[in-house]
Write an enzyme that holds these catalytic residues in place. Structure first.
Site, PDB file in Angstrom:
ATOM      1  N   CYS B  86       0.568  -1.122   0.125  1.00  0.00           N
ATOM      2  CA  CYS B  86      -0.364   0.007   0.057  1.00  0.00           C
ATOM      3  C   CYS B  86       0.893   1.008   0.241  1.00  0.00           C
ATOM      4  O   CYS B  86       1.540   1.692  -1.088  1.00  0.00           O
ATOM      5  CB  CYS B  86      -0.319  -0.388   0.433  1.00  0.00           C
ATOM      6  SG  CYS B  86      -2.929   1.067   0.624  1.00  0.00           S
ATOM      7  N   HIS B 196      -3.709  -5.386   1.233  1.00  0.00           N
ATOM      8  CA  HIS B 196      -2.967  -6.320   2.875  1.00  0.00           C
ATOM      9  C   HIS B 196      -2.536  -7.810   2.690  1.00  0.00           C
ATOM     10  O   HIS B 196      -3.833  -8.237   2.970  1.00  0.00           O
ATOM     11  CB  HIS B 196      -3.274  -5.430   3.447  1.00  0.00           C
ATOM     12  CG  HIS B 196      -3.119  -3.881   3.613  1.00  0.00           C
ATOM     13  ND1 HIS B 196      -1.958  -3.059   4.191  1.00  0.00           N
ATOM     14  CD2 HIS B 196      -3.893  -2.480   2.964  1.00  0.00           C
ATOM     15  CE1 HIS B 196      -2.656  -1.658   3.887  1.00  0.00           C
ATOM     16  NE2 HIS B 196      -3.110  -1.437   3.465  1.00  0.00           N
ATOM     17  N   GLU B 198      -0.959  -8.637   4.702  1.00  0.00           N
ATOM     18  CA  GLU B 198      -1.088  -9.164   6.531  1.00  0.00           C
ATOM     19  C   GLU B 198      -2.154  -8.515   6.749  1.00  0.00           C
ATOM     20  O   GLU B 198      -2.300  -9.002   8.482  1.00  0.00           O
ATOM     21  CB  GLU B 198      -0.069  -8.032   7.031  1.00  0.00           C
ATOM     22  CG  GLU B 198      -0.403  -6.415   6.714  1.00  0.00           C
ATOM     23  CD  GLU B 198      -0.712  -5.430   6.084  1.00  0.00           C
ATOM     24  OE1 GLU B 198      -0.461  -6.030   4.782  1.00  0.00           O
ATOM     25  OE2 GLU B 198      -0.615  -4.163   5.517  1.00  0.00           O
TER      26      GLU B 198
END
Lengths: 80, 231
Positions: B86, B196, B198
């Site tokens: 990002c 994302h 994560e």
């Protein structure tokens, strides 16, 4: 010396902000508006009186930081 | 294996990245402040999402000149794994570690939602645990994720197989060129992506499809280091 720097999205790159504003202007009845481009305007005070040097330094500032030359164009004006 | 999570003023996915490493692969991980001048202790560098320096001027433009970025460039040149997510992706393009630029989403809105990605290249250190063409579910959260590059750069990305992720089918949320969601450098050790992974490491988060990015990195590192490490 004062510098005015203008950073704009390149002509061939879509400017979503400009398109949104163009649409709004049309909705409001300003049908005559063609393309709208939105950019950034920066004022810099430079501690120099050497115009040529100022231009070279400003070009470097624009290319390194103030504009992303992948998607943006820049130009500047010097006063004083 | 040791991970660094770079922290800029305004980073806000740093804890997610740290936890993803800790929880999914149990490797050592440190937060590293943007003023750091040595990353030699780390095998992988994570440049997290957020709004570094308030996104003033342009996303990633100011972060790119933080002292730690010289070290990130050195790490990339040394062949270490660098993953920008990002805002991290935006920073890596600003730094010239990846080609192209991220523009404002074509629909003008900040978009925060689950998104389906196609794994366009599973032959990288970051994606080897996925199947080629596999569709995975990874969230996005960005206002300026509209990847742009000129035609010449796009041809190079294709020729070198540098397109790592695409938005699947017709789901392109931001208007990116050729549905690109993530790319690598030519060497393949630097990857940037808007989604994302994560935030997708446990079903409690809605998906665990991001896990395999972290296990892929660990596997790649072990292969480089003779698979001699347990843990």
């Amino acid at each position: 010396m004062k510098a005015k720097v203008y950073v704009t999205i390149k002509e061939n790159v879509l400017d979503p902000q400009g398109s949104a504003v163009q649409g709004a202007l049309h909705t409001m009845g300003f049908e005559e508006v063609g393309k709208v481009r939105i950019g950034k305007y920066l004022e810099l005070n430079l501690d120099t009186s050497d115009r040529a040097e100022a231009e070279a330094r400003l070009t470097a500032m624009c290319e390194k930081l103030l504009a992303n030359t992948v998607v943006e164009d820049f130009r500047f004006e010097l006063e004083g | 294996m040791k991970f660094a999570v770079i922290v800029f003023p305004g980073s806000n996915c740093d804890i997610d990245c740290y936890k993803a490493v800790e929880d999914t692969i149990g490797q050592e991980v440190d937060y590293v402040w943007h003023t750091a001048t040595d990353l030699s202790a780390y095998d992988a560098i994570l440049v997290p999402g957020g709004f570094s320096y308030g996104d003033y001027l342009r996303c990633g433009a100011i972060a790119r000149f933080a002292p730690v970025m010289n070290e990130v460039v050195k790490a990339a040149e040394a062949g270490k794994f660098v993953l920008g997510i990002c805002n991290g992706f935006q920073i890596l393009t600003e730094a010239g570690l990846l080609p192209g630029a991220l523009r404002r989403n074509s629909g003008m809105k900040f978009i925060c939602q689950q998104t389906l990605l196609e794994v366009a290249n599973n032959n990288t250190a970051f994606t080897s645990q996925y199947s080629a063409g596999e569709i995975i579910d990874i969230p996005i959260a960005h206002g300026e994720g509209n990847y742009y590059c000129d035609d010449e750069t796009l041809a190079q990305l294709k020729a070198n197989n540098q397109i790592v992720f695409r938005y699947a089918g017709d789901t392109n949320p931001n208007g990116s060129v050729e549905n690109i969601a993530g790319i690598s450098n030519v060497r393949g050790n630097v990857v940037g992506m808007m989604p994302h992974p994560e935030r997708a490491v446990d079903q409690l988060l809605g998906s665990e499809d991001g896990k395999r990015m972290f296990t892929s990195i660990l596997n790649a590192w072990r292969e480089q280091h003779g698979a001699a490490v347990n843990g």
